[in-house]
Design a protein around this motif. Structure first.
Motif, PDB file in Angstrom:
ATOM      1  N   MET A   1      67.171 -35.697  10.649  1.00  0.00           N
ATOM      2  CA  MET A   1      67.531 -37.098  10.449  1.00  0.00           C
ATOM      3  C   MET A   1      69.050 -37.196  10.407  1.00  0.00           C
ATOM      4  O   MET A   1      69.709 -36.449   9.712  1.00  0.00           O
ATOM      5  CB  MET A   1      66.922 -37.599   9.141  1.00  0.00           C
ATOM      6  N   ASP A   2      69.593 -38.116  11.180  1.00  0.00           N
ATOM      7  CA  ASP A   2      71.029 -38.383  11.198  1.00  0.00           C
ATOM      8  C   ASP A   2      71.359 -39.521  10.244  1.00  0.00           C
ATOM      9  O   ASP A   2      70.595 -40.479  10.115  1.00  0.00           O
ATOM     10  CB  ASP A   2      71.488 -38.812  12.597  1.00  0.00           C
ATOM     11  N   VAL A   3      72.529 -39.423   9.619  1.00  0.00           N
ATOM     12  CA  VAL A   3      73.042 -40.474   8.745  1.00  0.00           C
ATOM     13  C   VAL A   3      74.458 -40.783   9.205  1.00  0.00           C
ATOM     14  O   VAL A   3      75.236 -39.857   9.469  1.00  0.00           O
ATOM     15  CB  VAL A   3      73.064 -40.018   7.269  1.00  0.00           C
TER      16      VAL A   3
ATOM     17  N   TYR B   1      75.814 -48.963   7.930  1.00  0.00           N
ATOM     18  CA  TYR B   1      75.173 -47.704   7.529  1.00  0.00           C
ATOM     19  C   TYR B   1      73.887 -47.548   8.327  1.00  0.00           C
ATOM     20  O   TYR B   1      73.103 -48.491   8.448  1.00  0.00           O
ATOM     21  CB  TYR B   1      74.867 -47.732   6.025  1.00  0.00           C
ATOM     22  N   THR B   2      73.680 -46.351   8.880  1.00  0.00           N
ATOM     23  CA  THR B   2      72.485 -46.091   9.693  1.00  0.00           C
ATOM     24  C   THR B   2      71.856 -44.761   9.308  1.00  0.00           C
ATOM     25  O   THR B   2      72.557 -43.773   9.081  1.00  0.00           O
ATOM     26  CB  THR B   2      72.853 -46.044  11.191  1.00  0.00           C
ATOM     27  N   ARG B   3      70.532 -44.761   9.273  1.00  0.00           N
ATOM     28  CA  ARG B   3      69.751 -43.527   9.113  1.00  0.00           C
ATOM     29  C   ARG B   3      68.743 -43.548  10.256  1.00  0.00           C
ATOM     30  O   ARG B   3      67.934 -44.466  10.358  1.00  0.00           O
ATOM     31  CB  ARG B   3      69.058 -43.504   7.755  1.00  0.00           C
TER      32      ARG B   3
ATOM     33  N   ASP C   1      74.683 -36.603   0.924  1.00  0.00           N
ATOM     34  CA  ASP C   1      73.502 -37.407   1.280  1.00  0.00           C
ATOM     35  C   ASP C   1      72.363 -36.972   0.378  1.00  0.00           C
ATOM     36  O   ASP C   1      71.771 -35.915   0.575  1.00  0.00           O
ATOM     37  CB  ASP C   1      73.134 -37.204   2.745  1.00  0.00           C
TER      38      ASP C   1
ATOM     39  N   GLN D   1      68.660 -37.663  -1.308  1.00  0.00           N
ATOM     40  CA  GLN D   1      67.396 -38.368  -1.125  1.00  0.00           C
ATOM     41  C   GLN D   1      66.389 -37.843  -2.134  1.00  0.00           C
ATOM     42  O   GLN D   1      66.313 -36.645  -2.368  1.00  0.00           O
ATOM     43  CB  GLN D   1      66.812 -38.090   0.272  1.00  0.00           C
TER      44      GLN D   1
END
Length: 107
Positions: free
Chosen positions: A1-3, A60-62, A102, A104
């Protein structure tokens, strides 16, 4: 997963355009979410910041793959994506942010 995140410096006196874009995306939220799904984007959030006068946006993107999502977006035929492409004309400068932490919580 890219952030990823960017800081976008807006051109002068475009806040009316920002509000119009915001209202349109909120009214057409189901269309916007449909495009996110096609791009493999899980989260896209936008923030407004005023720093000593100039206006900025933070995006902001995930996503599964941010570069791929941007490529799909550029070629998109979704009407709501055309609205977003037009909105980009209000941008003066895009400044990439570097991910430092990051965190989570996994359910």
């Amino acid at each position: 997963m890219d952030v990823g995140a960017v800081l976008i410096q807006l051109k002068v006196a475009v806040m009316d355009d920002v509000v119009a874009w915001q209202n349109q995306l909120n009214r057409r939220k189901h269309e916007a979410i449909e495009t996110l799904q096609a791009e493999g984007v899980h989260v896209e959030s936008w923030f407004h910041v005023e720093l000593d006068g100039p206006d900025y946006l933070i995006a902001y993107t995930r996503a599964d793959d941010i570069a791929k999502a941007h490529e799909i977006s550029r070629k998109s035929q979704f009407a709501i994506d055309q609205v977003h492409q037009q909105f980009k004309r209000t941008w003066q400068k895009v400044i990439p942010a570097s991910l430092l932490v990051d965190l989570q919580h996994q359910k």
